[in-house]
Enzyme design. Structure first.
Site, PDB file in Angstrom:
ATOM      1  N   ALA A  69       0.834  -1.209   0.000  1.00 33.33           N
ATOM      2  CA  ALA A  69       0.000   0.000   0.000  1.00 33.33           C
ATOM      3  C   ALA A  69       0.861   1.248   0.000  1.00 33.33           C
ATOM      4  O   ALA A  69       1.986   1.258   0.508  1.00 33.33           O
ATOM      5  CB  ALA A  69      -0.913  -0.003   1.219  1.00 33.33           C
TER       6      ALA A  69
ATOM      7  N   GLY B  28       0.649  -5.808   0.285  1.00 35.77           N
ATOM      8  CA  GLY B  28      -0.325  -5.908  -0.793  1.00 35.77           C
ATOM      9  C   GLY B  28       0.280  -6.355  -2.105  1.00 35.77           C
ATOM     10  O   GLY B  28      -0.413  -6.926  -2.955  1.00 35.77           O
TER      11      GLY B  28
ATOM     12  N   GLU C 179       0.210 -10.017  -1.851  1.00 33.78           N
ATOM     13  CA  GLU C 179      -1.187 -10.441  -1.922  1.00 33.78           C
ATOM     14  C   GLU C 179      -1.672 -10.436  -3.371  1.00 33.78           C
ATOM     15  O   GLU C 179      -2.423 -11.314  -3.790  1.00 33.78           O
ATOM     16  CB  GLU C 179      -2.053  -9.518  -1.067  1.00 33.78           C
ATOM     17  CG  GLU C 179      -1.819  -9.710   0.429  1.00 33.78           C
ATOM     18  CD  GLU C 179      -2.674  -8.788   1.271  1.00 33.78           C
ATOM     19  OE1 GLU C 179      -3.511  -9.290   2.032  1.00 33.78           O
ATOM     20  OE2 GLU C 179      -2.495  -7.554   1.168  1.00 33.78           O
TER      21      GLU C 179
ATOM     22  N   GLU D 111       2.671  -6.784   7.288  1.00 39.95           N
ATOM     23  CA  GLU D 111       1.706  -5.851   7.870  1.00 39.95           C
ATOM     24  C   GLU D 111       1.753  -5.780   9.393  1.00 39.95           C
ATOM     25  O   GLU D 111       1.476  -4.722   9.974  1.00 39.95           O
ATOM     26  CB  GLU D 111       0.287  -6.212   7.417  1.00 39.95           C
ATOM     27  CG  GLU D 111      -0.035  -5.847   5.964  1.00 39.95           C
ATOM     28  CD  GLU D 111       0.378  -6.918   4.982  1.00 39.95           C
ATOM     29  OE1 GLU D 111      -0.024  -6.831   3.806  1.00 39.95           O
ATOM     30  OE2 GLU D 111       1.118  -7.857   5.370  1.00 39.95           O
TER      31      GLU D 111
END
Length: 326
Positions: free
Chosen positions: A128, A173, A176, A196
């Site tokens: 992010a 992310g 992910e 995270e």
């Protein structure tokens, strides 16, 4: 192709009903049975040039480049992250562009395989955009994470094979996003991790669900709890990626390997590829009995196709088949 693939939406809904029916039947001590389905561009010459760019013409500032490849790579689409100033961090604008691109791809019957890569050397995706995140109100954060999760789910649900080419760092992310692809290829020097918990949050775009499904529950917990980062060699050893390659001078070794893999997919029957992916994805979420019923329903989708007849004829005539996705 429209007739065969048009039934996939109905098939998905029917499979969900079949799964529920089989689960209920198993609980009652009976065997569930599924009824027949309803019918209704780079410097090296070895690499392809761009077919067409997403939007109008390709611009240097485009944060997401979508290339439809030509010639021997026809049918392969390359999504290239291109936010060099932010290490390809997932911003609101980039997520919006990804969602729009994926939405267009899922309805394009000419697309056979999608390769997700970075066009920024040494980085796949840093996760992010924390600078943007810091300026968000808490309500905005929740909305953004939901949008990112939905977009990555859309990528995971593309009906064609997807390959993540990880030539650099993939964190949070970014990993992910790669986990949502069917296959992951990485350079040995690449760094990957769900980090995270270092920020007092958890993976929010599918990481807590896809990582354990990929490498196992215990090891996934260990990696998430420790926020550990692994390189390409370790990622291969634990099953996080399918292939590891030594990085080259151009910094695109994983991308080259992903293209070679995608070329292996191109000769196969388009309808068969789509229903095979559907059967595997749906089957992995249910018990074996239900999974076999799902396979039966998916197999039935290939029986009335012209491609199946062409495959048999080509075998008889000892020639390569000419599939049309019909």
């Amino acid at each position: 192709m429209a007739a065969a693939l048009g039934g996939l939406g109905l098939l998905r809904a029917r499979l969900r009903l079949a799964a529920a029916a089989a689960a209920t039947s198993a609980a009652l001590g009976r065997t569930g049975h599924l009824a027949p389905p309803l019918r209704g561009g780079v410097a090296a010459t070895a690499l392809p040039s761009a077919g067409r760019s997403y939007g109008s013409q390709a611009k240097e500032e485009e944060e997401l480049r979508v290339r439809y490849l030509d010639d021997e790579h026809k049918g392969i689409v390359v999504l290239g992250l291109n936010r060099s100033h932010a290490k390809n961090a997932l911003s609101k604008n980039l997520v919006k562009m990804m969602s729009k691109a994926v939405d267009a791809l899922k309805s394009d019957k000419k697309v056979r395989t999608v390769v997700f890569r970075s066009e920024v050397p040494g980085i796949f995706c840093a996760g992010a955009d924390l600078k943007e995140r810091a300026k968000m109100h808490s309500s905005e954060v929740s909305s953004f994470v939901s949008r990112a999760r939905a977009t990555i789910n859309e990528l995971a649900n593309l009906p064609v094979p997807t390959i993540a080419a990880i030539d650099g760092t993939a964190l949070g992310g970014g990993l992910e996003l790669a986990l949502a692809c069917d296959i992951r290829v990485a350079a040995s020097s690449a760094k990957m991790g769900l980090v995270e918990t270092k920020l007092a949050i958890i993976p929010g775009a599918g990481g807590t669900q896809r990582l354990p499904r990929t490498i196992g529950v215990s090891l996934a917990k260990e990696l998430i709890f420790s926020a550990r980062i692994v390189d390409g060699e370790e990622a291969k050893s634990i099953g996080l990626i399918s292939h590891v390659v030594e990085q080259n001078e151009a910094g695109d070794a994983a991308y080259r390997r992903a293209l070679a893999l995608a070329r292996e997919f191109l000769p196969q029957g388009p309808v068969a590829m789509r229903v095979a992916k559907l059967a595997i994805n749906q089957g992995m979420e249910v018990d074996l009995v239900t999974g076999l019923a799902i396979e039966e329903a998916c197999y039935a989708q290939t029986i009335p196709t012209k491609d199946r007849i062409e495959g048999l004829l080509a075998f008889k005539e000892k020639r390569p088949p000419r599939y049309k996705g019909e």
